[in-house]
Scaffold this motif. Structure first.
Motif, PDB file in Angstrom:
ATOM      1  N   GLY A  67       3.072  12.066  -2.223  1.00 56.07           N
ATOM      2  CA  GLY A  67       3.297  10.645  -2.003  1.00 56.07           C
ATOM      3  C   GLY A  67       2.217   9.751  -2.591  1.00 56.07           C
ATOM      4  O   GLY A  67       2.507   8.648  -3.063  1.00 56.07           O
ATOM      5  N   PHE A  68       0.960  10.198  -2.580  1.00 53.51           N
ATOM      6  CA  PHE A  68      -0.104   9.391  -3.165  1.00 53.51           C
ATOM      7  C   PHE A  68       0.112   9.222  -4.674  1.00 53.51           C
ATOM      8  O   PHE A  68      -0.105   8.146  -5.222  1.00 53.51           O
ATOM      9  N   ARG A  69       0.550  10.272  -5.342  1.00 56.56           N
ATOM     10  CA  ARG A  69       0.801  10.173  -6.792  1.00 56.56           C
ATOM     11  C   ARG A  69       1.989   9.252  -7.069  1.00 56.56           C
ATOM     12  O   ARG A  69       1.973   8.492  -8.039  1.00 56.56           O
ATOM     13  N   ILE A  70       3.014   9.320  -6.221  1.00 60.71           N
ATOM     14  CA  ILE A  70       4.151   8.408  -6.386  1.00 60.71           C
ATOM     15  C   ILE A  70       3.697   6.957  -6.216  1.00 60.71           C
ATOM     16  O   ILE A  70       4.066   6.086  -6.998  1.00 60.71           O
ATOM     17  N   LEU A  71       2.872   6.700  -5.206  1.00 60.79           N
ATOM     18  CA  LEU A  71       2.344   5.339  -5.000  1.00 60.79           C
ATOM     19  C   LEU A  71       1.610   4.837  -6.240  1.00 60.79           C
ATOM     20  O   LEU A  71       1.797   3.686  -6.655  1.00 60.79           O
ATOM     21  N   GLY A  72       0.785   5.695  -6.817  1.00 67.44           N
ATOM     22  CA  GLY A  72       0.060   5.308  -8.023  1.00 67.44           C
ATOM     23  C   GLY A  72       1.010   4.935  -9.155  1.00 67.44           C
ATOM     24  O   GLY A  72       0.800   3.940  -9.853  1.00 67.44           O
ATOM     25  N   ARG A  81       6.372  -2.364  -8.685  1.00 65.33           N
ATOM     26  CA  ARG A  81       5.116  -2.599  -7.965  1.00 65.33           C
ATOM     27  C   ARG A  81       5.270  -3.465  -6.717  1.00 65.33           C
ATOM     28  O   ARG A  81       4.425  -3.427  -5.829  1.00 65.33           O
ATOM     29  N   ASP A  82       6.350  -4.243  -6.609  1.00 67.36           N
ATOM     30  CA  ASP A  82       6.566  -5.067  -5.416  1.00 67.36           C
ATOM     31  C   ASP A  82       7.425  -4.375  -4.367  1.00 67.36           C
ATOM     32  O   ASP A  82       7.725  -4.969  -3.329  1.00 67.36           O
ATOM     33  N   LEU A  83       7.808  -3.135  -4.621  1.00 72.28           N
ATOM     34  CA  LEU A  83       8.613  -2.369  -3.667  1.00 72.28           C
ATOM     35  C   LEU A  83       7.790  -2.080  -2.412  1.00 72.28           C
ATOM     36  O   LEU A  83       6.722  -1.473  -2.498  1.00 72.28           O
ATOM     37  N   PRO A  84       8.250  -2.505  -1.237  1.00 70.90           N
ATOM     38  CA  PRO A  84       7.535  -2.165  -0.008  1.00 70.90           C
ATOM     39  C   PRO A  84       7.594  -0.648   0.229  1.00 70.90           C
ATOM     40  O   PRO A  84       8.653  -0.040   0.093  1.00 70.90           O
ATOM     41  N   VAL A  85       6.434  -0.072   0.556  1.00 73.19           N
ATOM     42  CA  VAL A  85       6.350   1.367   0.795  1.00 73.19           C
ATOM     43  C   VAL A  85       5.724   1.606   2.157  1.00 73.19           C
ATOM     44  O   VAL A  85       4.611   1.150   2.430  1.00 73.19           O
ATOM     45  N   LEU A  86       6.458   2.311   3.004  1.00 77.14           N
ATOM     46  CA  LEU A  86       5.958   2.704   4.308  1.00 77.14           C
ATOM     47  C   LEU A  86       5.629   4.188   4.223  1.00 77.14           C
ATOM     48  O   LEU A  86       6.512   5.012   4.021  1.00 77.14           O
ATOM     49  N   MET A  87       4.348   4.509   4.354  1.00 75.77           N
ATOM     50  CA  MET A  87       3.928   5.905   4.348  1.00 75.77           C
ATOM     51  C   MET A  87       4.206   6.489   5.733  1.00 75.77           C
ATOM     52  O   MET A  87       3.866   5.882   6.750  1.00 75.77           O
ATOM     53  N   VAL A  98      -6.655   4.755   4.570  1.00 71.17           N
ATOM     54  CA  VAL A  98      -7.290   3.825   3.642  1.00 71.17           C
ATOM     55  C   VAL A  98      -6.826   4.116   2.216  1.00 71.17           C
ATOM     56  O   VAL A  98      -6.503   3.189   1.463  1.00 71.17           O
ATOM     57  N   ARG A  99      -6.785   5.384   1.842  1.00 71.79           N
ATOM     58  CA  ARG A  99      -6.331   5.739   0.483  1.00 71.79           C
ATOM     59  C   ARG A  99      -4.904   5.236   0.246  1.00 71.79           C
ATOM     60  O   ARG A  99      -4.605   4.652  -0.795  1.00 71.79           O
ATOM     61  N   GLY A 100      -4.014   5.473   1.211  1.00 73.00           N
ATOM     62  CA  GLY A 100      -2.633   5.019   1.074  1.00 73.00           C
ATOM     63  C   GLY A 100      -2.542   3.509   0.914  1.00 73.00           C
ATOM     64  O   GLY A 100      -1.830   3.002   0.047  1.00 73.00           O
ATOM     65  N   LEU A 101      -3.282   2.794   1.729  1.00 78.82           N
ATOM     66  CA  LEU A 101      -3.256   1.334   1.654  1.00 78.82           C
ATOM     67  C   LEU A 101      -3.870   0.831   0.351  1.00 78.82           C
ATOM     68  O   LEU A 101      -3.366  -0.103  -0.263  1.00 78.82           O
ATOM     69  N   GLU A 102      -4.947   1.474  -0.094  1.00 80.17           N
ATOM     70  CA  GLU A 102      -5.568   1.072  -1.363  1.00 80.17           C
ATOM     71  C   GLU A 102      -4.655   1.356  -2.553  1.00 80.17           C
ATOM     72  O   GLU A 102      -4.691   0.635  -3.550  1.00 80.17           O
ATOM     73  N   LEU A 103      -3.832   2.387  -2.452  1.00 79.84           N
ATOM     74  CA  LEU A 103      -2.896   2.706  -3.533  1.00 79.84           C
ATOM     75  C   LEU A 103      -1.664   1.807  -3.512  1.00 79.84           C
ATOM     76  O   LEU A 103      -0.831   1.885  -4.404  1.00 79.84           O
ATOM     77  N   GLY A 104      -1.531   0.984  -2.472  1.00 80.97           N
ATOM     78  CA  GLY A 104      -0.442   0.013  -2.459  1.00 80.97           C
ATOM     79  C   GLY A 104       0.577   0.164  -1.351  1.00 80.97           C
ATOM     80  O   GLY A 104       1.564  -0.564  -1.332  1.00 80.97           O
ATOM     81  N   ALA A 105       0.372   1.098  -0.418  1.00 81.07           N
ATOM     82  CA  ALA A 105       1.307   1.204   0.704  1.00 81.07           C
ATOM     83  C   ALA A 105       1.302  -0.100   1.489  1.00 81.07           C
ATOM     84  O   ALA A 105       0.258  -0.718   1.689  1.00 81.07           O
ATOM     85  N   THR A 106       2.471  -0.513   1.919  1.00 75.51           N
ATOM     86  CA  THR A 106       2.612  -1.738   2.691  1.00 75.51           C
ATOM     87  C   THR A 106       2.326  -1.484   4.163  1.00 75.51           C
ATOM     88  O   THR A 106       1.831  -2.350   4.871  1.00 75.51           O
TER      89      THR A 106
END
Length: 129
Positions: A67-72, A81-87, A98-106
């Motif tokens: 999932g982290f690679r997909i977020l990247g 890039r504007d797609l909301p992502v709930l991890m 923190v890593r998930g949020l920094e990679l763009g998780a909503t």
């Protein structure tokens, strides 16, 4: 229009539970059992004029592509890039969140989780009352 949610989760029991709850809450749901299948779907959307989904619920620890690679990859895509992502993951250490949020998780939800709470978060992330 019915909001469309993608779920990338390798645990079939969890994905079916989420699918049932979200469908009953009025969502269209598409399931993926591994990260590669999810990314292939998203990548195709990025190259055509199809509308992106309204939300992606994404596990971190999945076969083939995590999932982290997909977020990247999502954040590198102008279309996605504007797609909301709930991890949604068992990885609940502060460094993982923190890593998930920094990679763009909503949003970030740790397993075990409440299905009703997750559905409420989905509503909020797509702007449904």
């Amino acid at each position: 229009m019915t909001p469309h949610v993608l779920i990338a989760e390798d645990d079939e029991d969890i994905s079916r539970l989420l699918e049932a709850k979200l469908r009953s809450a009025g969502f269209e749901v598409t399931l993926f059992e591994d990260g590669e299948a999810c990314w292939t779907y998203l990548e195709r959307l990025d190259s055509v004029d199809d509308a992106p989904p309204d939300l992606l619920i994404l596990d971190v620890m999945m076969p083939k592509l995590d999932g982290f690679r997909i977020l990247g990859r999502i954040n590198e895509s102008e279309t996605l890039r504007d797609l909301p992502v709930l991890m949604l993951t068992a990885r609940s250490r502060e460094t993982d969140v923190v890593r998930g949020l920094e990679l763009g998780a909503t949003d970030y939800v740790a397993k075990p989780f409440s299905v009703s709470e997750l559905a409420a978060r989905a509503d909020k992330l797509i702007g449904r009352p």
